[in-house]
Design an enzyme around this catalytic site. Structure first.
Site, PDB file in Angstrom:
ATOM      1  CE  LYS A   9      27.575 -13.182  30.421  1.00  0.00           C
ATOM      2  NZ  LYS A   9      26.108 -13.496  30.211  1.00  0.00           N
ATOM      3  CG  ASP A 140      28.140  -8.725  30.927  1.00  0.00           C
ATOM      4  OD1 ASP A 140      27.182  -8.536  31.915  1.00  0.00           O
ATOM      5  OD2 ASP A 140      27.260  -9.293  29.859  1.00  0.00           O
TER       6      ASP A 140
HETATM    7  P1  ATP Z   1      26.313 -10.076  26.503  1.00  0.00           P
HETATM    8  O1  ATP Z   1      25.860 -11.542  26.928  1.00  0.00           O
HETATM    9  O2  ATP Z   1      27.437  -9.528  27.162  1.00  0.00           O
HETATM   10  O3  ATP Z   1      25.333  -9.286  26.069  1.00  0.00           O
HETATM   11  P2  ATP Z   1      26.919 -11.327  23.965  1.00  0.00           P
HETATM   12  O4  ATP Z   1      27.600 -12.319  24.412  1.00  0.00           O
HETATM   13  O5  ATP Z   1      25.419 -11.677  23.860  1.00  0.00           O
HETATM   14  O6  ATP Z   1      27.036 -10.192  24.839  1.00  0.00           O
HETATM   15  P3  ATP Z   1      28.839 -10.456  22.237  1.00  0.00           P
HETATM   16  O7  ATP Z   1      29.487 -11.428  21.534  1.00  0.00           O
HETATM   17  O8  ATP Z   1      29.631  -9.747  23.242  1.00  0.00           O
HETATM   18  O9  ATP Z   1      27.647 -10.783  22.773  1.00  0.00           O
HETATM   19  O10 ATP Z   1      28.284  -9.539  20.912  1.00  0.00           O
HETATM   20  C1  ATP Z   1      27.446  -8.548  21.078  1.00  0.00           C
HETATM   21  C2  ATP Z   1      28.034  -7.384  20.036  1.00  0.00           C
HETATM   22  O11 ATP Z   1      28.961  -6.592  20.254  1.00  0.00           O
HETATM   23  C3  ATP Z   1      28.285  -8.096  18.602  1.00  0.00           C
HETATM   24  O12 ATP Z   1      27.087  -8.449  17.502  1.00  0.00           O
HETATM   25  C4  ATP Z   1      29.145  -7.197  17.828  1.00  0.00           C
HETATM   26  O13 ATP Z   1      28.551  -6.149  17.216  1.00  0.00           O
HETATM   27  C5  ATP Z   1      29.955  -6.662  19.248  1.00  0.00           C
HETATM   28  N1  ATP Z   1      31.118  -6.558  19.722  1.00  0.00           N
HETATM   29  C6  ATP Z   1      32.062  -5.693  19.965  1.00  0.00           C
HETATM   30  N2  ATP Z   1      33.200  -6.134  20.561  1.00  0.00           N
HETATM   31  C7  ATP Z   1      33.264  -7.456  19.936  1.00  0.00           C
HETATM   32  C8  ATP Z   1      34.015  -8.565  20.236  1.00  0.00           C
HETATM   33  N3  ATP Z   1      35.458  -8.263  20.587  1.00  0.00           N
HETATM   34  N4  ATP Z   1      33.588  -9.806  19.642  1.00  0.00           N
HETATM   35  C9  ATP Z   1      32.374  -9.990  19.474  1.00  0.00           C
HETATM   36  N5  ATP Z   1      31.405  -8.859  19.411  1.00  0.00           N
HETATM   37  C10 ATP Z   1      31.886  -7.821  19.487  1.00  0.00           C
END
Ligand code: ATP
Length: 308
Positions: A9, A140
């Site tokens: 997203k 999310d």
């Molecule tokens: P958001 O925008 O929802 O805050 P994000 O995109 O910034 O999320 P994610 O890629 O979801 O960040 O990752 C945040 C943290 O979640 C990672 O550093 C990791 O430790 C943890 N995590 C848990 N499950 C997953 C997964 N399936 N893929 C990636 N990271 C994951």
């Protein structure tokens, strides 16, 4: 074996209210699902094998493969709801969504695992129950089930689908390393205190969706949408990662209609006039040296779906 494709997203609007007594912020969050996405495959495991996880893709090394992974947590949560105490499943994540990039990649995998395990275990869980379980996993996750474009309120978990016309073309510039979402919210609070406006929910008005932005989506008007893009976390992300200013500038100079930091960053999102312009912006960003890589994509696309 069941494979589910799930979108990342971008928040075309992310309005952040003041800090609530419970530690959360009220949001006015317009989610937009893009074709850049992960694939989660669930396959049968032998009795006693438990939930196991593997991951492939350029960021695989930084994805946690323990019980903290949202895909594993989703499998267990779904099993528990159906009275299955010790579920067995092999989950594989083919990861294209940048990790800790502000594109809700972990949440996407959680949503995909719910759908994949539901199909593999032939549970036929009603959509409303899946949404409830998704909200339990994280703010999310429900949107990753739904896809399209939607307005999220509260912590982001109260979702209303929004009307949208046609296809919008996007470019995402992927940064080196991630940003922690809680750290970006804390920086947002700190900057508000520093500016003298205050950071509590009594200081900051409750954010609302921008009618101009909603009209641009409904009309399929990319120029109007570009002008309305807004992210209240952007100054906090830029404060923690000042180099993002150069990334935003490089994409804009390459002809993007509009640019913003995606969610809590550090991924930067650029709206382009059409697919050709998006390819040119991505190429210019890759050549600019201001990001690790850049992907041209489009949206909106549906949420987590089993692949035929
Ligand atoms: P958001 O925008 O929802 O805050 P994000 O995109 O910034 O999320 P994610 O890629 O979801 O960040 O990752 C945040 C943290 O979640 C990672 O550093 C990791 O430790 C943890 N995590 C848990 N499950 C997953 C997964 N399936 N893929 C990636 N990271 C994951």
């Amino acid at each position: 074996m069941i494979t589910v494709r799930v979108p990342a997203k971008v928040n075309v609007q992310l309005g952040v209210g003041g800090l609530r007594a419970d530690g959360f912020h009220d949001l006015a969050n317009v989610f937009f699902a893009v074709a850049l996405g992960d694939e989660v495959t669930a396959s049968a495991a032998g009795p006693g094998e438990g939930v196991t996880l593997t991951c492939s893709g350029p960021d695989a090394a930084v994805v946690p493969l323990d019980d903290s992974n949202l895909a594993a947590r989703a499998a267990r949560l779904l099993a528990a709801r159906h009275g299955i105490a010790d579920p067995d499943v092999r989950l594989h994540i083919d990861k294209a969504i940048p990790v800790a990039g502000g594109m809700a990649g972990g949440s996407a995998d959680g949503a995909a695992a719910l759908v994949a395990c539901d199909a593999l275990w032939q549970l036929d869980t009603p959509a409303a129950t899946l949404l409830e379980l998704a909200a339990e996993l994280g703010s999310d996750v429900p949107f990753a089930l739904l896809g399209g474009v939607a307005l999220g309120r509260g912590r982001g978990e109260i979702l209303d689908p929004l009307p949208v016309t046609g296809t919008f073309h996007w470019v995402f510039a992927v940064a080196d390393g991630g940003l922690s979402t809680p750290a970006v919210f804390r920086e947002c609070d700190r900057l508000r205190e520093e500016a003298g406006t205050g950071s509590r929910d009594t200081d900051v008005p409750t954010p609302d969706a921008d009618p101009g932005l909603l009209a641009a989506l409904a009309d399929g008007d990319a120029v109007a949408l570009a002008g309305a893009l807004a992210n209240d976390l952007q100054s906090a992300a830029l404060s923690l990662r000042p180099s993002l200013a150069a990334t935003l500038r490089a994409g804009t100079e390459a002809g993007a209609l509009g640019a913003l930091v995606s969610g809590s960053g550090p991924t930067c999102a650029f709206l382009a006039k059409d697919a050709e312009a998006a390819a040119a912006v991505a190429e210019a960003l890759r050549a600019s040296g201001t990001c690790r890589t850049a992907h041209a994509t489009y949206g909106p696309v549906p949420g987590a779906r089993v692949q035929p």
